[in-house]
Design an enzyme around this catalytic site. Structure first.
Site, PDB file in Angstrom:
ATOM      1  N   GLU A 187     -74.840   3.347  -3.440  1.00  0.00           N
ATOM      2  CA  GLU A 187     -75.179   1.919  -3.396  1.00  0.00           C
ATOM      3  C   GLU A 187     -74.036   1.106  -2.802  1.00  0.00           C
ATOM      4  O   GLU A 187     -73.159   0.635  -3.522  1.00  0.00           O
ATOM      5  CB  GLU A 187     -75.525   1.409  -4.805  1.00  0.00           C
TER       6      GLU A 187
ATOM      7  N   GLU B 138     -83.337   6.533  -6.275  1.00  0.00           N
ATOM      8  CA  GLU B 138     -83.068   6.079  -7.640  1.00  0.00           C
ATOM      9  C   GLU B 138     -83.996   4.923  -7.970  1.00  0.00           C
ATOM     10  O   GLU B 138     -84.147   4.000  -7.184  1.00  0.00           O
ATOM     11  CB  GLU B 138     -81.606   5.619  -7.751  1.00  0.00           C
TER      12      GLU B 138
HETATM   13  C1  IDC Z   1     -75.223   2.751 -14.727  1.00  0.00           C
HETATM   14  C2  IDC Z   1     -75.085   3.610 -15.934  1.00  0.00           C
HETATM   15  C3  IDC Z   1     -74.049   3.059 -16.859  1.00  0.00           C
HETATM   16  C4  IDC Z   1     -72.784   2.797 -16.117  1.00  0.00           C
HETATM   17  C5  IDC Z   1     -73.047   1.939 -14.912  1.00  0.00           C
HETATM   18  C6  IDC Z   1     -71.824   1.761 -14.045  1.00  0.00           C
HETATM   19  O1  IDC Z   1     -76.326   3.687 -16.620  1.00  0.00           O
HETATM   20  O2  IDC Z   1     -73.797   3.972 -17.902  1.00  0.00           O
HETATM   21  O3  IDC Z   1     -71.888   2.130 -16.933  1.00  0.00           O
HETATM   22  O4  IDC Z   1     -74.021   2.561 -14.104  1.00  0.00           O
HETATM   23  O5  IDC Z   1     -71.414   2.910 -13.489  1.00  0.00           O
HETATM   24  C7  IDC Z   1     -77.549   1.722 -10.441  1.00  0.00           C
HETATM   25  C8  IDC Z   1     -76.471   2.737 -10.223  1.00  0.00           C
HETATM   26  C9  IDC Z   1     -76.306   3.577 -11.467  1.00  0.00           C
HETATM   27  C10 IDC Z   1     -76.478   2.708 -12.705  1.00  0.00           C
HETATM   28  C11 IDC Z   1     -77.946   2.298 -12.756  1.00  0.00           C
HETATM   29  C12 IDC Z   1     -78.327   1.562 -14.044  1.00  0.00           C
HETATM   30  O6  IDC Z   1     -76.684   3.552  -9.089  1.00  0.00           O
HETATM   31  O7  IDC Z   1     -75.035   4.152 -11.424  1.00  0.00           O
HETATM   32  O8  IDC Z   1     -76.131   3.402 -13.853  1.00  0.00           O
HETATM   33  N1  IDC Z   1     -78.176   1.475 -11.590  1.00  0.00           N
HETATM   34  O9  IDC Z   1     -77.609   0.388 -14.175  1.00  0.00           O
HETATM   35  N2  IDC Z   1     -78.011   0.873  -9.533  1.00  0.00           N
HETATM   36  C13 IDC Z   1     -78.901   0.045 -10.129  1.00  0.00           C
HETATM   37  C14 IDC Z   1     -79.013   0.423 -11.438  1.00  0.00           C
END
Ligand code: IDC
Length: 461
Positions: free
Chosen positions: A289, A382
């Site tokens: 991302e 994702e």
């Molecule tokens: C989240 C994880 C969380 C972590 C955060 C930061 O659930 O535990 O603290 O990232 O690293 C994304 C990202 C993905 C995210 C997910 C949900 O690719 O890493 O995970 N998310 O927030 N993009 C949109 C949502």
């Protein structure tokens, strides 16, 4: 696929060698410089063709292969080459990664033909493709074609994937949709990714694909490159053993400029691609991302990294992140799709990624995505049924709208995430991984049951 190709090559080599022994008329020394055609698969209405260019000379060869197709047979998509066509006459030249062939080495390119005919009148740099240096007896056997894969796993049924037009196609040229799960960050939730949990994912959930989410920061790859590379290698073997596709996810998140990690990414992907190049089930996701950067920065990163992968594994599909957390710019000024169209990544066999979280991302995102599907090859690497935090209430009806759209257009998707983290988007309840209790539905959260039902339905391969 690649294993079959080397088999074809070694059989051709054996025939050539036999010819040399029998006739012994050549001035010995240099081998032939040739372009050899094979139909590596044929499904009646069309086929996948491949040329192998062998440099039998003593200096580097920059190649140009041209031939005619009989009328009624047409050229479809192609890869690892550039094409100029004039009617039924087609001329291919190499890409940055295979245009120049060292002495004794080979290069390949491939394409889809529609109809029953085959190339005729092949010329390599203006002279006959059967060789210019050494007279050999032409092979009398027809080149073997790939036998359709046997077995029932997603990889056995589909083989090496490639992008054809805007679709993801299997080795028979059929557009397919993959559905599966992403791991959570491997630095935190490796305990949820093991033989038992992957058996459940492959055999109970019937997942086609697993995304291996390797963070770079936040305690990820940058803290232990060798350790994380070894972990990903191990998970790739486990996915392969179960007949699942594996997305190698370079999970850059913050900083949002992928170029920050370019040198690390080159090292990592060079190692992964060289080790797994002979497998047919690897997809390379090079930037999870990106954020806070213009499309030109993402493109520049992709243009530098993809050749590193292709130098090792020329036919692996590469997935490229998009602006504003892979929202195609919908979380920014909404112009992401037009910027990509104006300045696409300089490579073939790639797809662009879109991520969404159904409780946060409304009609505007859905419409941005629908527009992109019509214009670009898209892969949803994702998504969640909840909010963008990966937590909070689920919006299943909105998520279903996205799924319906993806089913209609055969856009592949991967759900976040296959872990037991406390958030609503982790499919298992807390403590499931320590208990090793992946099987069945007793330990699934609402998002887990919902997505499991939608991964389990029959594939249209
Ligand atoms: C989240 C994880 C969380 C972590 C955060 C930061 O659930 O535990 O603290 O990232 O690293 C994304 C990202 C993905 C995210 C997910 C949900 O690719 O890493 O995970 N998310 O927030 N993009 C949109 C949502």
């Amino acid at each position: 696929m690649r294993r079959t190709r080397s088999l074809v090559l070694s059989m051709v080599a054996a025939v050539v060698a036999a010819g040399l022994t029998l006739h012994a008329v050549s001035p010995a020394s240099a081998a032939a410089t040739t372009a050899t055609f094979a139909k590596v698969s044929d499904w009646g209405s069309g086929w996948q063709g491949e040329y192998t260019i062998t440099n039998g000379g003593t200096s580097a060869l920059t190649w140009r292969v041209e031939f005619d197709l009989p009328s009624g047979t047409t050229m479809g998509s192609y890869w690892d080459a550039l094409l100029t066509s004039s009617g039924q006459h087609h001329t291919f030249t190499g890409r940055s990664w295979n245009a120049s062939v060292a002495p004794g080495a080979t290069a390949k390119f491939g394409f889809i033909g529609t109809g029953a005919g085959a190339p005729t009148g092949c010329k390599l740099n203006g002279v006959s493709c059967t060789g210019t240096t050494t007279p050999t007896t032409p092979p009398t056997t027809t080149p073997p074609t790939t036998t359709p894969p046997t077995g029932t796993t997603p990889v056995a049924r589909n083989g090496q994937l490639r992008v054809c037009g805007k679709q993801l196609c299997n080795s028979r040229g059929k557009a397919i949709q993959l559905r599966g799960m992403s791991t959570h960050g491997l630095q935190w939730y490796s305990s949820c990714v093991n033989d038992a949990s992957l058996n459940v994912l492959a055999n109970e959930w019937n997942a086609d694909v697993v995304r291996l989410s390797m963070y770079i920061q936040e305690g990820g790859y940058e803290t232990d490159p060798a350790g994380f590379t070894a972990k990903v290698n191990d998970y790739i073997e486990k996915a392969t053993a179960r007949g699942m596709y594996a997305i190698v996810d370079w999970h850059m998140l913050s900083p949002g400029d992928p170029n920050f990690n370019l040198a690390r990414a080159k090292t990592f992907f060079q190692q992964i691609a060289s080790r797994h190049k002979d497998k047919t089930n690897i997809l390379y996701e090079i930037a999870n991302e990106p954020s806070g950067v213009h499309w030109s920065a993402i493109k520049s990163y992709a243009d530098q990294l993809i050749p590193v992968i292709r130098a090792q594994d020329p036919d692996g599909v590469v997935l490229v992140g998009t602006e504003d957390w892979s929202s195609l710019g919908a979380s920014g000024d909404g112009q992401g799709v037009s910027r990509i169209l104006a300045s696409p990544v300089n490579a073939t066999n790639i797809m662009y990624t879109f991520h969404f979280y159904a409780a946060s991302h409304d009609d505007y995102y859905l419409n941005t995505f629908r527009d992109a599907i019509a214009k670009l090859p898209m892969f949803v690497t994702e998504f969640g049924t909840q909010e963008a935090t990966g937590d909070g209430p689920n919006n299943f009806s909105r998520a279903q709208q996205y799924l319906d759209l993806m089913a209609q257009h055969k856009v592949s998707w991967v759900n976040w995430n296959y872990s037991d983290d406390m958030r609503s988007g982790a499919v298992f309840t807390e403590g499931t991984c320590a208990a090793g209790a992946y099987s069945g539905t007793a330990r699934l959260k609402p998002a887990g049951s919902w997505i499991r039902d939608r991964i389990r339905t029959a594939d249209d391969f």
